[in-house]
Design a protein around this motif. Structure first.
Motif, PDB file in Angstrom:
ATOM      1  N   VAL A 187      -3.002  -9.039   0.492  1.00  0.00           N
ATOM      2  CA  VAL A 187      -2.955  -8.250  -0.781  1.00  0.00           C
ATOM      3  C   VAL A 187      -4.101  -9.059  -1.565  1.00  0.00           C
ATOM      4  O   VAL A 187      -4.048 -10.396  -1.568  1.00  0.00           O
ATOM      5  N   THR A 188      -4.866  -8.353  -2.148  1.00  0.00           N
ATOM      6  CA  THR A 188      -5.969  -8.932  -2.940  1.00  0.00           C
ATOM      7  C   THR A 188      -6.172  -8.529  -4.342  1.00  0.00           C
ATOM      8  O   THR A 188      -5.726  -7.495  -4.871  1.00  0.00           O
ATOM      9  N   GLY A 189      -6.529  -9.405  -5.254  1.00  0.00           N
ATOM     10  CA  GLY A 189      -6.799  -9.119  -6.748  1.00  0.00           C
ATOM     11  C   GLY A 189      -5.496  -9.661  -7.604  1.00  0.00           C
ATOM     12  O   GLY A 189      -5.451 -10.313  -7.944  1.00  0.00           O
ATOM     13  N   LEU A 190      -4.800  -8.329  -7.743  1.00  0.00           N
ATOM     14  CA  LEU A 190      -3.639  -8.588  -8.445  1.00  0.00           C
ATOM     15  C   LEU A 190      -2.508  -7.871  -7.521  1.00  0.00           C
ATOM     16  O   LEU A 190      -2.330  -6.774  -7.304  1.00  0.00           O
ATOM     17  N   PRO A 191      -1.271  -8.760  -7.668  1.00  0.00           N
ATOM     18  CA  PRO A 191      -0.258  -8.078  -7.031  1.00  0.00           C
ATOM     19  C   PRO A 191       0.562  -6.995  -7.672  1.00  0.00           C
ATOM     20  O   PRO A 191       0.699  -6.136  -6.846  1.00  0.00           O
ATOM     21  N   TRP A 192       0.172  -6.810  -8.955  1.00  0.00           N
ATOM     22  CA  TRP A 192       0.823  -5.658  -9.673  1.00  0.00           C
ATOM     23  C   TRP A 192      -0.048  -4.343  -9.448  1.00  0.00           C
ATOM     24  O   TRP A 192       0.285  -3.098 -10.027  1.00  0.00           O
ATOM     25  N   SER A 193      -1.320  -4.282  -9.005  1.00  0.00           N
ATOM     26  CA  SER A 193      -2.045  -3.350  -8.843  1.00  0.00           C
ATOM     27  C   SER A 193      -3.083  -3.741  -7.747  1.00  0.00           C
ATOM     28  O   SER A 193      -4.340  -3.719  -8.308  1.00  0.00           O
ATOM     29  N   PRO A 194      -3.161  -3.905  -6.655  1.00  0.00           N
ATOM     30  CA  PRO A 194      -3.716  -4.418  -5.759  1.00  0.00           C
ATOM     31  C   PRO A 194      -4.712  -3.363  -4.807  1.00  0.00           C
ATOM     32  O   PRO A 194      -4.568  -2.254  -5.114  1.00  0.00           O
TER      33      PRO A 194
END
Length: 300
Positions: A15-22
């Motif tokens: 999962v990269t970047g943001l868990p809530w919009s990855p």
């Protein structure tokens, strides 16, 4: 297991970047990307992807649908990985060319810039101030198409209902399913919200199709990744919640004389207001909620 952060989940899935919009990364001889999150957060995705792939280059980016929080960084990825092939449904490739769709994506993306800029844990200097850039889709496979990349097989599944352009992607060797909103979205309180926007019956057919697969890792697209026994529990609850939502909204519509505004305010209080977040900006939530309730009202 319920995974709710960035980093390695298992079996080469990150999962990269943001868990809530990855953006999801499958690492291997040939890295593969699924989803493109927000344009303003593209440098966060890039940072996490490069940490894993090192000098390798992602070969394909698979998009589920062209909502601003799922395709936002696609144009940025194409700039930094020039050989990247972007994959979506044919309908999605047509939607992304429409000026009105691009205008809405920019408007909703601006709300995300304000949101992430206010979060103390976010590295402000990495946020891109521009809201959105359109992009070209390079491949538009049909339902049930199989795509092989290195030793990875991707089954393309048309799963409309949330939107008409939605694709889910299943990796049979790894038993990983990228479903996004085709199977609902779990919020921070543990409730799985029903996500049909265009057709409830279509949504349920897609949801049950996905539930029939042998899945060890489920990626619904926001906040959480589910593994092992939690996958089956998720599908059971998602199907149950969808039926409850339909019946609940239908009863409210009857009670309040088919007043969509009144029912929207009630469901918002039940679903959105109690959710501590992170959650989608209110404007985007209300657009989606109104679409769901209007669809059910039209069936009465």
């Amino acid at each position: 297991m319920i995974f709710n952060k960035t980093g390695l989940v298992q079996d080469g899935l990150f999962v990269t970047g943001l868990p809530w919009s990855p953006t999801y990364l499958i690492d291997g001889e040939v890295p593969i990307l699924f989803e493109a999150g927000f344009y303003c957060m593209a440098k966060f995705y890039e940072r996490d992807i490069r940490k894993v792939v090192k000098d390798k280059t992602p070969h394909m980016l698979f998009l589920s649908h062209v909502h601003y929080d799922h395709c936002g960084a696609a144009s940025y990825f194409k700039k930094i990985f020039p050989d990247l092939m972007i994959v979506s449904s044919k309908r999605a490739s047509e939607i992304i060319k429409r000026p009105n769709a691009q205008k809405l994506m920019k408007k909703l993306s601006n709300n995300v810039i304000k949101l992430v800029s206010s979060m103390p844990e976010i590295e402000y200097e990495l946020i891109i101030a521009d809201p959105f850039e359109p992009f070209e889709v390079h491949m538009t496979p049909e339902d049930n198409t199989t795509i092989n990349i290195g030793n990875i097989t991707i089954h393309v599944l048309a799963t409309p209902g949330h939107t008409r352009d939605l694709f889910s992607y299943y990796l049979p060797q790894k038993k990983i399913l990228f479903s996004t909103e085709a199977c609902g979205t779990r919020d921070q309180l543990g409730h799985i919200n029903t996500e049909f926007l265009v057709d409830f019956d279509m949504y349920m057919k897609s949801l049950k199709r996905l539930a029939s697969l042998e899945v060890d890792i489920l990626c619904p697209g926001h906040h959480f990744v589910f593994t092992g026994s939690d996958v089956k529990k998720y599908f059971i609850e998602s199907i149950s919640n969808a039926e409850y939502f339909k019946n609940h909204v239908t009863e409210l519509l009857h009670t309040y004389g088919k007043s969509i505004d009144r029912v929207v305010s009630i469901i918002k209080a039940e679903e959105y207001d109690v959710n501590p977040g992170p959650k989608q900006p209110e404007e985007a939530y209300l657009l989606n909620l109104r679409a769901r309730i209007t669809h059910l009202a039209e069936k009465l």
